[in-house]
Design a protein around this motif. Sequence first.
Motif, PDB file in Angstrom:
ATOM      1  N   SER A 228      -3.608   0.060  -2.730  1.00 32.14           N
ATOM      2  CA  SER A 228      -4.475   1.182  -2.360  1.00 32.14           C
ATOM      3  C   SER A 228      -3.771   2.526  -2.355  1.00 32.14           C
ATOM      4  N   GLY A 229      -2.429   2.546  -2.336  1.00 31.21           N
ATOM      5  CA  GLY A 229      -1.725   3.819  -2.307  1.00 31.21           C
ATOM      6  C   GLY A 229      -1.371   4.368  -3.672  1.00 31.21           C
ATOM      7  N   VAL A 230      -1.669   3.630  -4.733  1.00 30.85           N
ATOM      8  CA  VAL A 230      -1.251   4.035  -6.078  1.00 30.85           C
ATOM      9  C   VAL A 230      -1.973   5.305  -6.505  1.00 30.85           C
ATOM     10  N   THR A 231      -1.193   6.318  -6.888  1.00 29.38           N
ATOM     11  CA  THR A 231      -1.770   7.551  -7.427  1.00 29.38           C
ATOM     12  C   THR A 231      -1.605   7.633  -8.940  1.00 29.38           C
TER      13      THR A 231
ATOM     14  N   LEU B 297     -11.039  -2.311 -12.803  1.00 29.80           N
ATOM     15  CA  LEU B 297     -10.474  -1.032 -12.359  1.00 29.80           C
ATOM     16  C   LEU B 297     -11.476  -0.359 -11.438  1.00 29.80           C
ATOM     17  N   ARG B 298     -11.403  -0.713 -10.152  1.00 29.14           N
ATOM     18  CA  ARG B 298     -12.424  -0.285  -9.188  1.00 29.14           C
ATOM     19  C   ARG B 298     -11.848   0.717  -8.184  1.00 29.14           C
ATOM     20  N   ALA B 299     -12.673   1.686  -7.815  1.00 26.28           N
ATOM     21  CA  ALA B 299     -12.244   2.694  -6.845  1.00 26.28           C
ATOM     22  C   ALA B 299     -11.907   2.071  -5.498  1.00 26.28           C
ATOM     23  N   ALA B 300     -12.562   0.971  -5.151  1.00 24.19           N
ATOM     24  CA  ALA B 300     -12.277   0.317  -3.881  1.00 24.19           C
ATOM     25  C   ALA B 300     -10.848  -0.207  -3.831  1.00 24.19           C
ATOM     26  N   ASP B 301     -10.301  -0.590  -4.981  1.00 21.49           N
ATOM     27  CA  ASP B 301      -8.933  -1.099  -5.042  1.00 21.49           C
ATOM     28  C   ASP B 301      -7.916   0.003  -5.305  1.00 21.49           C
ATOM     29  N   TYR B 302      -8.368   1.090  -5.915  1.00 23.71           N
ATOM     30  CA  TYR B 302      -7.483   2.216  -6.245  1.00 23.71           C
ATOM     31  C   TYR B 302      -8.080   3.518  -5.698  1.00 23.71           C
ATOM     32  N   PRO B 303      -8.230   3.622  -4.390  1.00 22.02           N
ATOM     33  CA  PRO B 303      -8.889   4.810  -3.826  1.00 22.02           C
ATOM     34  C   PRO B 303      -8.103   6.099  -3.992  1.00 22.02           C
ATOM     35  N   ALA B 304      -6.788   6.011  -4.221  1.00 26.63           N
ATOM     36  CA  ALA B 304      -5.951   7.210  -4.339  1.00 26.63           C
ATOM     37  C   ALA B 304      -5.592   7.533  -5.780  1.00 26.63           C
TER      38      ALA B 304
ATOM     39  N   GLU C  56     -17.985   4.761 -17.206  1.00 24.78           N
ATOM     40  CA  GLU C  56     -18.797   4.118 -16.174  1.00 24.78           C
ATOM     41  C   GLU C  56     -17.963   3.617 -15.005  1.00 24.78           C
ATOM     42  N   SER C  57     -16.644   3.772 -15.099  1.00 24.77           N
ATOM     43  CA  SER C  57     -15.768   3.234 -14.055  1.00 24.77           C
ATOM     44  C   SER C  57     -15.895   4.035 -12.770  1.00 24.77           C
ATOM     45  N   SER C  58     -15.815   3.323 -11.660  1.00 19.11           N
ATOM     46  CA  SER C  58     -15.920   3.992 -10.359  1.00 19.11           C
ATOM     47  C   SER C  58     -14.676   4.815 -10.034  1.00 19.11           C
ATOM     48  N   VAL C  59     -13.580   4.611 -10.764  1.00 16.63           N
ATOM     49  CA  VAL C  59     -12.383   5.416 -10.487  1.00 16.63           C
ATOM     50  C   VAL C  59     -12.452   6.777 -11.163  1.00 16.63           C
ATOM     51  N   LEU C  60     -13.341   6.942 -12.137  1.00 20.64           N
ATOM     52  CA  LEU C  60     -13.343   8.145 -12.952  1.00 20.64           C
ATOM     53  C   LEU C  60     -13.471   9.442 -12.151  1.00 20.64           C
ATOM     54  N   PRO C  61     -14.365   9.537 -11.176  1.00 16.89           N
ATOM     55  CA  PRO C  61     -14.524  10.827 -10.480  1.00 16.89           C
ATOM     56  C   PRO C  61     -13.256  11.324  -9.795  1.00 16.89           C
ATOM     57  N   ARG C  62     -12.356  10.413  -9.404  1.00 17.63           N
ATOM     58  CA  ARG C  62     -11.148  10.824  -8.695  1.00 17.63           C
ATOM     59  C   ARG C  62      -9.994  11.178  -9.634  1.00 17.63           C
ATOM     60  N   LEU C  63     -10.097  10.783 -10.890  1.00 19.07           N
ATOM     61  CA  LEU C  63      -8.975  10.983 -11.800  1.00 19.07           C
ATOM     62  C   LEU C  63      -8.747  12.459 -12.097  1.00 19.07           C
ATOM     63  N   ARG C  64      -7.459  12.833 -12.165  1.00 20.02           N
ATOM     64  CA  ARG C  64      -7.080  14.179 -12.593  1.00 20.02           C
ATOM     65  C   ARG C  64      -6.569  14.173 -14.026  1.00 20.02           C
ATOM     66  N   SER C  65      -6.102  13.010 -14.492  1.00 16.29           N
ATOM     67  CA  SER C  65      -5.682  12.899 -15.886  1.00 16.29           C
ATOM     68  C   SER C  65      -5.924  11.486 -16.388  1.00 16.29           C
ATOM     69  N   LEU C  66      -6.237  11.406 -17.675  1.00 13.60           N
ATOM     70  CA  LEU C  66      -6.422  10.133 -18.357  1.00 13.60           C
ATOM     71  C   LEU C  66      -5.740  10.238 -19.712  1.00 13.60           C
TER      72      LEU C  66
ATOM     73  N   ASP D  47       0.813  -1.222   0.000  1.00 13.97           N
ATOM     74  CA  ASP D  47       0.000   0.000   0.000  1.00 13.97           C
ATOM     75  C   ASP D  47       0.842   1.266   0.000  1.00 13.97           C
ATOM     76  N   GLY D  48       2.192   1.134  -0.039  1.00 14.00           N
ATOM     77  CA  GLY D  48       3.041   2.309  -0.093  1.00 14.00           C
ATOM     78  C   GLY D  48       3.420   2.717  -1.505  1.00 14.00           C
ATOM     79  N   VAL D  49       3.212   1.840  -2.482  1.00 15.90           N
ATOM     80  CA  VAL D  49       3.567   2.163  -3.864  1.00 15.90           C
ATOM     81  C   VAL D  49       2.680   3.291  -4.368  1.00 15.90           C
ATOM     82  N   ARG D  50       3.308   4.306  -4.948  1.00 14.03           N
ATOM     83  CA  ARG D  50       2.561   5.443  -5.484  1.00 14.03           C
ATOM     84  C   ARG D  50       2.471   5.386  -7.012  1.00 14.03           C
ATOM     85  N   ARG D  51       3.570   5.006  -7.666  1.00 13.41           N
ATOM     86  CA  ARG D  51       3.568   4.902  -9.125  1.00 13.41           C
ATOM     87  C   ARG D  51       3.718   3.433  -9.502  1.00 13.41           C
TER      88      ARG D  51
END
Length: 392
Positions: A256-259, A282-289, A313-323, A232-236
């Motif tokens: 969970s720490g991946v940004t 690709l679920r927000a529960a697995d990639y909350p950050a 339709e992905s649950s991660v979309l609202p948190r994304l800053r870039s795609l 959970d410490g991996v960011r990239r």
Amino acid sequence: MRLFDAPNVPQTSHWQAWLAYADVLTDAGDPRGEAIRLEHRCATEGGDPALAAAAYADVERQLGLDGLRADGSWRFTWSRGFLDEASFRLAEDTRSRRRDLVDRLTLDLPHTATVDPTDPERWEGVLIDALLSHPLAHRLRDLELHLTDWHHSAEHAASALANRIRPRLERLCFGYDFELLYAPGKTSTGGRLDPLDHHHTGLVRTDVWGALPALRTLELEGAFLFGSVCHDGVRRLRVRGPVVADGALFDLGVTSGVTSLEVEIGTDVFGCLCPVGQLDELRAADYPALEHLDLSRAEFDASPYEVLETLAESSVLPRLRSLTIGELTIEREDLDGDPSAALAELVDRFAHLELIVDGIVDVEGVDDEEVERLFAGSGPEPGPAGEGRGDD
């Protein structure tokens, strides 16, 4: 062993503490003391870097690391008396004399006693073990392992990594090269390696993640490397291929720490592309950050429009800053309706983030000016490769 038992290794970057540590080493007869002082002089007073390099070459001779340096498979640097960066790729031009080196190394590595030194495909694992098990490698900061005989060496490397805590290892690159996914690889002796032999079992059975508390950047390449990725410490995180044993592309374990997530996958050896349904993992529960998602090198068995529809339709979309995607093409056959209206709806759903198209943007029946207007009106820019839109 007096080279390794100097107490109180500094936990600071301030040179004063390291110079005091160098004095302790010198008093113990450890050549690293002088190397540290020369390194300090070079860093702070503009001293000759060749003097520090020569001092560390002497350290390598006294510690038996000069054989690894001469073999050429390992490239490594020093910092303040410890190995700092290391990169491994099996060297071809020294293969003929590698047996003698392996024989010497196995004498100093008790846990390699079961390695058959007459089997050249086992030598890679011994070379990796020799450096990673060395006491002065525990403070490695950056490590790359590009494996050739990965059917043996992947587990060997993981075991060597996990044999002690690596408190400073921030970046790890681990895996093997390939052109087409699942294509048979070639061993160092010309033998055949089939990645599919490791589906469900994985190449690595050792739990390595607990030994890497400082890991922040993880790059994995190959198929079925690990049972799971649990850190959970991996960011990239960058993955090329389905790197976990069950073949999942996104459902890797605990990440969970991946940004920032970069995924690369293309046509496999059977001519098949990745099912677009993998994006459902690709679920927000697995990639909350997660904030930055790069799929510019990911090819799916669906049109770019369908891929974007799925991502919308992905649950991660609202948190994304870039795609970042590879291209954006919309043809009438992809949808029931007008391509211009479809594009307008899509860009509106991604308006909160920076949508980067790393290839062409080509919408059937819509000219470049209209495409630009739709993007501009919705917020994100089309991306750096926009000048090629509509030309292909």
